[in-house]
Write an enzyme that holds these catalytic residues in place. Structure first.
Site, PDB file in Angstrom:
ATOM      1  N   GLN A 117       0.811  -1.260   0.143  1.00  0.00           N
ATOM      2  CA  GLN A 117      -0.070  -0.094  -0.032  1.00  0.00           C
ATOM      3  C   GLN A 117       0.909   1.207   0.172  1.00  0.00           C
ATOM      4  O   GLN A 117       1.156   1.807   1.015  1.00  0.00           O
ATOM      5  CB  GLN A 117      -1.003  -0.184   1.323  1.00  0.00           C
ATOM      6  CG  GLN A 117      -1.983   0.995   1.343  1.00  0.00           C
ATOM      7  CD  GLN A 117      -3.114   0.912   0.521  1.00  0.00           C
ATOM      8  OE1 GLN A 117      -3.562  -0.269   0.447  1.00  0.00           O
ATOM      9  NE2 GLN A 117      -3.459   1.918  -0.416  1.00  0.00           N
ATOM     10  N   PHE A 118       1.411   1.748  -1.257  1.00  0.00           N
ATOM     11  CA  PHE A 118       2.290   2.798  -1.289  1.00  0.00           C
ATOM     12  C   PHE A 118       1.819   4.119  -0.712  1.00  0.00           C
ATOM     13  O   PHE A 118       2.200   5.101  -0.332  1.00  0.00           O
ATOM     14  CB  PHE A 118       2.868   2.846  -2.754  1.00  0.00           C
ATOM     15  CG  PHE A 118       1.908   3.511  -3.807  1.00  0.00           C
ATOM     16  CD1 PHE A 118       1.973   5.018  -4.124  1.00  0.00           C
ATOM     17  CD2 PHE A 118       1.321   2.773  -4.321  1.00  0.00           C
ATOM     18  CE1 PHE A 118       1.137   5.370  -4.916  1.00  0.00           C
ATOM     19  CE2 PHE A 118       0.450   3.303  -5.511  1.00  0.00           C
ATOM     20  CZ  PHE A 118       0.148   4.422  -5.761  1.00  0.00           C
ATOM     21  N   THR A 119       0.264   4.014  -0.973  1.00  0.00           N
ATOM     22  CA  THR A 119      -0.289   5.565  -0.396  1.00  0.00           C
ATOM     23  C   THR A 119      -0.446   5.497   0.868  1.00  0.00           C
ATOM     24  O   THR A 119      -0.605   6.723   1.240  1.00  0.00           O
ATOM     25  CB  THR A 119      -1.901   5.409  -0.870  1.00  0.00           C
ATOM     26  OG1 THR A 119      -2.705   4.374  -0.306  1.00  0.00           O
ATOM     27  CG2 THR A 119      -1.883   5.356  -2.508  1.00  0.00           C
TER      28      THR A 119
END
Length: 150
Positions: free
Chosen positions: A78-80
């Site tokens: 989950q890079f966000t």
């Protein structure tokens, strides 16, 4: 490394219309990685997640960990989670690690977590467009960041 850990009754991740990973009772873990993260961060986080006492005991008190209930884990990249919203309304993802750093650390974290809980860890596919479905139990949601471990 930054995580959002949710205690779930069940969770799954679907990619291109096919279920890629699914679990029953346990944790859905969203994992964000930044360039300065290391295997030591992944070790600490896996151990901490495996030891979280957020499952009910016989008296309804959150006193049991995922190991003692025989729970499972689903880990989704989950890079966000590394977003910065300081300027304007469009988040910046400059703090998120690129594939060359993030993929090996994601895989390493999943392996270490699997060893810590004694169960196979289900995953999504790094960088894929994923649909995550879950039933949050409680709800119980814990956020952790390895930059705040001391």
């Amino acid at each position: 490394m930054r995580t959002v850990i949710q205690r779930v009754s069940h969770a799954s991740v679907t990619i291109d219309g096919c279920v890629h990973g699914s679990i029953q009772q346990g944790f859905l873990i969203l994992l964000g990685i930044e360039p300065s993260d290391t295997e030591a961060d992944a070790d600490w986080l896996a151990k901490k997640a495996a030891g979280l006492r957020v499952f009910d005991d016989e008296e309804g008190v959150m006193n049991r960990d995922i190991v003692s209930i025989g729970g499972n884990a689903l880990v989704v990249s989950q890079f966000t989670l590394m977003a910065s919203c300081k300027k304007g309304n469009r988040p910046s993802y400059l703090r998120a690690a690129g594939h060359d750093i993030a993929v090996p650390l994601y895989e390493y974290f999943c392996q270490r977590l699997s060893e810590a809980i004694g169960n196979q860890v289900e995953t999504g596919i790094f960088g894929a467009d994923m649909k995550v479905e879950l039933l949050n139990d409680g709800p119980v949601t814990i956020c952790m960041d390895t930059k705040n471990k001391e």
